[in-house]
Scaffold this motif. Structure first.
Motif, PDB file in Angstrom:
ATOM      1  N   PHE A   1       0.825  -1.213   0.000  1.00  0.00           N
ATOM      2  CA  PHE A   1       0.000   0.000   0.000  1.00  0.00           C
ATOM      3  C   PHE A   1       0.856   1.259   0.000  1.00  0.00           C
ATOM      4  CE2 PHE A   1      -3.337  -2.902   1.648  1.00  0.00           C
ATOM      5  CZ  PHE A   1      -4.307  -2.621   0.706  1.00  0.00           C
ATOM      6  N   LEU A   2       2.022   1.204   0.658  1.00  0.00           N
ATOM      7  CA  LEU A   2       2.914   2.368   0.658  1.00  0.00           C
ATOM      8  C   LEU A   2       3.435   2.646  -0.751  1.00  0.00           C
ATOM      9  CD1 LEU A   2       4.519   4.553   2.127  1.00  0.00           C
ATOM     10  CD2 LEU A   2       6.307   2.845   2.573  1.00  0.00           C
TER      11      LEU A   2
ATOM     12  N   ASN B   1       2.762   7.833  -8.386  1.00  0.00           N
ATOM     13  CA  ASN B   1       1.905   8.878  -8.947  1.00  0.00           C
ATOM     14  C   ASN B   1       1.911   8.878 -10.478  1.00  0.00           C
ATOM     15  OD1 ASN B   1       4.474   9.759  -9.388  1.00  0.00           O
ATOM     16  ND2 ASN B   1       4.265  11.702  -8.291  1.00  0.00           N
ATOM     17  N   THR B   2       2.356   7.795 -11.062  1.00  0.00           N
ATOM     18  CA  THR B   2       2.340   7.699 -12.525  1.00  0.00           C
ATOM     19  C   THR B   2       0.932   7.390 -13.016  1.00  0.00           C
ATOM     20  OG1 THR B   2       2.934   5.361 -12.414  1.00  0.00           O
ATOM     21  CG2 THR B   2       4.738   6.937 -12.607  1.00  0.00           C
TER      22      THR B   2
ATOM     23  N   GLU C   1      -8.847  10.237 -14.401  1.00  0.00           N
ATOM     24  CA  GLU C   1     -10.035  10.770 -13.738  1.00  0.00           C
ATOM     25  C   GLU C   1      -9.798  10.988 -12.250  1.00  0.00           C
ATOM     26  OE1 GLU C   1     -13.030   7.930 -14.621  1.00  0.00           O
ATOM     27  OE2 GLU C   1     -13.428   8.707 -16.643  1.00  0.00           O
ATOM     28  N   THR C   2      -8.992  10.088 -11.634  1.00  0.00           N
ATOM     29  CA  THR C   2      -8.762  10.193 -10.197  1.00  0.00           C
ATOM     30  C   THR C   2      -7.787  11.311  -9.862  1.00  0.00           C
ATOM     31  OG1 THR C   2      -9.185   7.826  -9.939  1.00  0.00           O
ATOM     32  CG2 THR C   2      -8.025   8.940  -8.139  1.00  0.00           C
TER      33      THR C   2
END
Length: 251
Positions: free
Chosen positions: A193-194, A200-201, A209-210
């Protein structure tokens, strides 16, 4: 706007990083197994039990108050058993190559609630040495307690013995490996999860969209490489010479 994470996204993250979670779990289990089997020295335990009472004649009976007094004295006996007054003699008679302080750390004295029975437990890398220390400690305590306190009614209920193959009390490899697997899973999931949080690619339309909070108007599909056009002139060259008067092509 508050960002929410769905269960589907969580499972997708776990699926994408599954190899990492499995790898960390396997490494943790292997390290635990190696340490348990090859690094940690096995420790064995031996126990003996003694009963401590004040001296009473055969005609006299124990009253409830006297029994309660004996029980309260058990804590005092526990301290005496691990004191230098007892362990110095144990060390000398067994010719132990360790200090009294080290010997004290090997011995644990306990008693059940409302019981006059004292249990002496000894841990040592050798099961035979552990049994010798436990029995000798009970013996020395029985011989010396009458000089320390007005008590000369000590009975050894059970002696420490080594019977057959004795399993060490620690380490416990299977338990250690199980704990390592659980810890490895936790570390692997946390790391997955980290890494997902730090990544951020942009890879998919959903990422656009996110991250950019913009609607996707269209998608450019991957275009396969078009083979080069066949060079007809190269395969069938023609005459570049201009025709002369009276000549026609093909003549």
């Amino acid at each position: 706007m508050e960002e929410t994470i769905s269960l589907k996204e969580l499972f997708q993250t776990l699926k994408k990083r599954l190899w990492l979670i499995v790898l960390i779990t396997i490494i943790a289990a292997i390290i635990s197994a190696v340490i348990s089997f090859f690094v940690i020295t096995p420790t064995y335990q031996a126990k003996t039990q003694i009963l401590v009472n004040k001296t009473k004649s055969d005609e006299q009976l124990y009253t409830g108050n006297e029994v309660q007094t004996n029980i309260q004295l058990i804590n005092t006996y526990n301290v005496i058993i691990t004191s230098p007054a007892i362990l110095d003699t144990v060390k000398d008679e067994l010719n132990l190559d360790r200090s009294v302080g080290a010997l004290t750390s090997q011995i644990a004295v306990s008693s059940a609630t409302d019981s006059q029975v004292v249990e002496i437990s000894v841990q040592d890398p050798s099961p035979y040495v552990a049994a010798q220390i436990a029995n000798k400690t009970a013996e020395v305590f029985k011989n010396k307690i009458s000089n320390i306190m007005k008590v000369d009614n000590v009975s050894v209920l059970s002696k420490a013995e080594v019977k057959g193959a004795v399993a060490p009390i620690k380490p416990q490899p299977l338990l250690n490996i199980a704990i390592a697997i659980v810890v490895g899973l936790m570390v692997g999931v946390g790391l997955a999860f980290l890494l997902e949080y730090l990544d951020n690619t942009i890879k998919t339309e959903q990422d656009i969209e996110t991250i950019l909070e913009l609607p996707v108007m269209g998608v450019i599909a991957n275009i396969k490489e078009v083979p080069q056009a066949t060079n007809v002139a190269a395969r069938a060259p023609f005459n570049h010479r201009a025709p002369q008067r009276g000549e026609t092509y093909g003549s």
